[in-house]
Design a protein around this motif. Structure first.
Motif, PDB file in Angstrom:
ATOM      1  N   GLU A 132      29.339  49.446  39.360  1.00 55.55           N
ATOM      2  CA  GLU A 132      29.796  50.558  40.204  1.00 55.55           C
ATOM      3  C   GLU A 132      28.685  51.029  41.145  1.00 55.55           C
ATOM      4  N   TYR A 133      27.460  51.017  40.646  1.00 60.50           N
ATOM      5  CA  TYR A 133      26.308  51.412  41.467  1.00 60.50           C
ATOM      6  C   TYR A 133      26.169  50.465  42.651  1.00 60.50           C
ATOM      7  N   LEU A 134      26.262  49.164  42.370  1.00 62.62           N
ATOM      8  CA  LEU A 134      26.167  48.153  43.440  1.00 62.62           C
ATOM      9  C   LEU A 134      27.282  48.341  44.464  1.00 62.62           C
ATOM     10  N   LYS A 135      28.498  48.563  43.989  1.00 65.19           N
ATOM     11  CA  LYS A 135      29.646  48.727  44.893  1.00 65.19           C
ATOM     12  C   LYS A 135      29.486  49.936  45.808  1.00 65.19           C
ATOM     13  N   SER A 136      28.774  50.941  45.324  1.00 60.39           N
ATOM     14  CA  SER A 136      28.645  52.195  46.088  1.00 60.39           C
ATOM     15  C   SER A 136      27.604  52.110  47.205  1.00 60.39           C
ATOM     16  N   LYS A 137      26.838  51.018  47.226  1.00 59.43           N
ATOM     17  CA  LYS A 137      25.733  50.904  48.180  1.00 59.43           C
ATOM     18  C   LYS A 137      26.123  50.096  49.423  1.00 59.43           C
ATOM     19  N   ASP A 138      25.351  50.301  50.462  1.00 56.63           N
ATOM     20  CA  ASP A 138      25.567  49.557  51.703  1.00 56.63           C
ATOM     21  C   ASP A 138      24.825  48.227  51.613  1.00 56.63           C
ATOM     22  N   LEU A 139      25.351  47.346  50.769  1.00 57.42           N
ATOM     23  CA  LEU A 139      24.718  46.052  50.502  1.00 57.42           C
ATOM     24  C   LEU A 139      25.829  45.055  50.197  1.00 57.42           C
ATOM     25  N   ASN A 140      25.822  43.927  50.864  1.00 49.72           N
ATOM     26  CA  ASN A 140      26.837  42.904  50.596  1.00 49.72           C
ATOM     27  C   ASN A 140      26.662  42.380  49.173  1.00 49.72           C
ATOM     28  N   TYR A 141      27.778  42.137  48.481  1.00 47.36           N
ATOM     29  CA  TYR A 141      27.677  41.734  47.079  1.00 47.36           C
ATOM     30  C   TYR A 141      28.841  40.830  46.684  1.00 47.36           C
ATOM     31  N   SER A 142      28.637  40.130  45.572  1.00 53.21           N
ATOM     32  CA  SER A 142      29.713  39.499  44.802  1.00 53.21           C
ATOM     33  C   SER A 142      29.443  39.849  43.345  1.00 53.21           C
ATOM     34  N   ILE A 143      30.460  40.356  42.653  1.00 52.02           N
ATOM     35  CA  ILE A 143      30.335  40.670  41.226  1.00 52.02           C
ATOM     36  C   ILE A 143      31.219  39.695  40.466  1.00 52.02           C
ATOM     37  N   SER A 181      27.650  29.268  44.166  1.00 51.55           N
ATOM     38  CA  SER A 181      28.641  29.077  45.234  1.00 51.55           C
ATOM     39  C   SER A 181      28.879  30.360  46.035  1.00 51.55           C
ATOM     40  N   VAL A 182      28.866  31.517  45.356  1.00 50.11           N
ATOM     41  CA  VAL A 182      29.141  32.766  46.085  1.00 50.11           C
ATOM     42  C   VAL A 182      27.950  33.240  46.912  1.00 50.11           C
ATOM     43  N   ASP A 186      29.964  33.049  53.694  1.00 55.64           N
ATOM     44  CA  ASP A 186      31.398  33.284  53.945  1.00 55.64           C
ATOM     45  C   ASP A 186      32.232  33.337  52.666  1.00 55.64           C
ATOM     46  N   THR A 187      31.575  33.525  51.515  1.00 51.49           N
ATOM     47  CA  THR A 187      32.284  33.447  50.232  1.00 51.49           C
ATOM     48  C   THR A 187      32.203  34.755  49.447  1.00 51.49           C
ATOM     49  N   ALA A 188      33.379  35.280  49.082  1.00 51.07           N
ATOM     50  CA  ALA A 188      33.501  36.405  48.136  1.00 51.07           C
ATOM     51  C   ALA A 188      32.639  37.610  48.516  1.00 51.07           C
ATOM     52  N   GLU A 199      42.031  25.383  35.550  1.00 50.82           N
ATOM     53  CA  GLU A 199      42.422  24.091  36.109  1.00 50.82           C
ATOM     54  C   GLU A 199      42.114  23.952  37.609  1.00 50.82           C
ATOM     55  N   THR A 200      41.522  24.995  38.211  1.00 50.93           N
ATOM     56  CA  THR A 200      41.270  24.965  39.655  1.00 50.93           C
ATOM     57  C   THR A 200      39.792  24.691  39.929  1.00 50.93           C
ATOM     58  N   LEU A 201      39.505  23.777  40.827  1.00 51.32           N
ATOM     59  CA  LEU A 201      38.111  23.503  41.190  1.00 51.32           C
ATOM     60  C   LEU A 201      37.437  24.788  41.655  1.00 51.32           C
ATOM     61  N   ILE A 202      36.180  24.975  41.304  1.00 51.94           N
ATOM     62  CA  ILE A 202      35.465  26.224  41.612  1.00 51.94           C
ATOM     63  C   ILE A 202      35.519  26.535  43.100  1.00 51.94           C
ATOM     64  N   GLY A 203      35.202  25.556  43.927  1.00 49.74           N
ATOM     65  CA  GLY A 203      35.200  25.773  45.377  1.00 49.74           C
ATOM     66  C   GLY A 203      36.564  26.189  45.899  1.00 49.74           C
ATOM     67  N   GLU A 204      37.598  25.571  45.350  1.00 43.85           N
ATOM     68  CA  GLU A 204      38.972  25.873  45.783  1.00 43.85           C
ATOM     69  C   GLU A 204      39.362  27.304  45.377  1.00 43.85           C
ATOM     70  N   ALA A 205      39.018  27.658  44.157  1.00 45.34           N
ATOM     71  CA  ALA A 205      39.332  29.001  43.655  1.00 45.34           C
ATOM     72  C   ALA A 205      38.641  30.072  44.493  1.00 45.34           C
TER      73      ALA A 205
END
Length: 211
Positions: A132-143, A181-182, A186-188, A199-205
């Protein structure tokens, strides 16, 4: 080549992340370790290291120019508030101060509603607070919130949803591959999602998530 700081590099999953980054043509791993005796392991693999402790000041981890950060550290349940929660927050703050372009957080399935967990509530609460702390900041993220970690070989396939309605397992190898990958621009971006084996390839998912 982008410099990727890996917090928790000496952990089981952390070492897998570093290995994948080292093989990549896009990323240069910088292993963040907290003990001097952990450095030779990475030096033998020609991986740069920085010495910093999440319970202390982490500014020294940014002595080199860092483009992106992967937080894969954990106290193993021994000190969840100071490491898993406050340590993550410190690294988020330092990342903002040092103009990091993306912060990838290794979280956990169940961190969205820790109060509903039958076990590991303190751990999941710490992960929730860090997320939640990360989400609240002005910083690009993937969780990234994986299910129970196993030491199975890589399947390179996952089930990915923003909210899975079930628990499940996933190999550390596939978690490490997802985290790497993330890191792509341009990802997530600004996404939180859950993964278990599937059953889904990581890149595809990930492509489906980002499109």
């Amino acid at each position: 080549m982008e410099n990727i700081l890996v917090a928790g590099a000496n952990g089981t999953t952390g070492k897998k992340i570093v290995n994948l980054l080292k093989k990549s043509q896009y990323f240069n791993p910088i292993a963040m370790v907290r003990k001097e005796e952990q450095i030779p392991f990475f030096e033998a693999k020609n991986v740069e290291t920085v010495l910093a402790d999440l319970k202390d000041n982490v500014d020294g981890a940014f002595n080199k120019s860092i483009d992106k950060v992967v937080f894969a550290a954990g106290s193993g349940g021994k000190d969840v508030v100071n490491v898993d929660q406050e340590g993550a927050k410190k690294l988020v703050d330092a990342s903002i101060k040092n103009n990091v372009k993306k912060f990838v957080m290794l979280s956990s399935l169940g961190a969205d509603k820790p109060e509903e967990a039958n076990q590991l509530q303190d751990y999941l609460k710490a992960k929730h607070n860090a997320d939640e702390y990360l989400k609240s900041k002005d910083l690009n993220y993937s969780i990234v919130r994986p299910g129970s970690l196993t030491n199975e070989p890589a399947a390179n396939k996952i089930e990915l949803k923003q909210h899975l309605d079930k628990h499940g397992e996933i190999s550390r190898n596939d978690v490490a591959q997802t985290l790497v990958s993330v890191l792509n621009d341009d990802t997530a971006n600004r996404e939180t999602f859950e993964i278990i084996k599937g059953e889904t390839l990581i890149g595809e998912a990930l492509h489906k998530l980002s499109s």
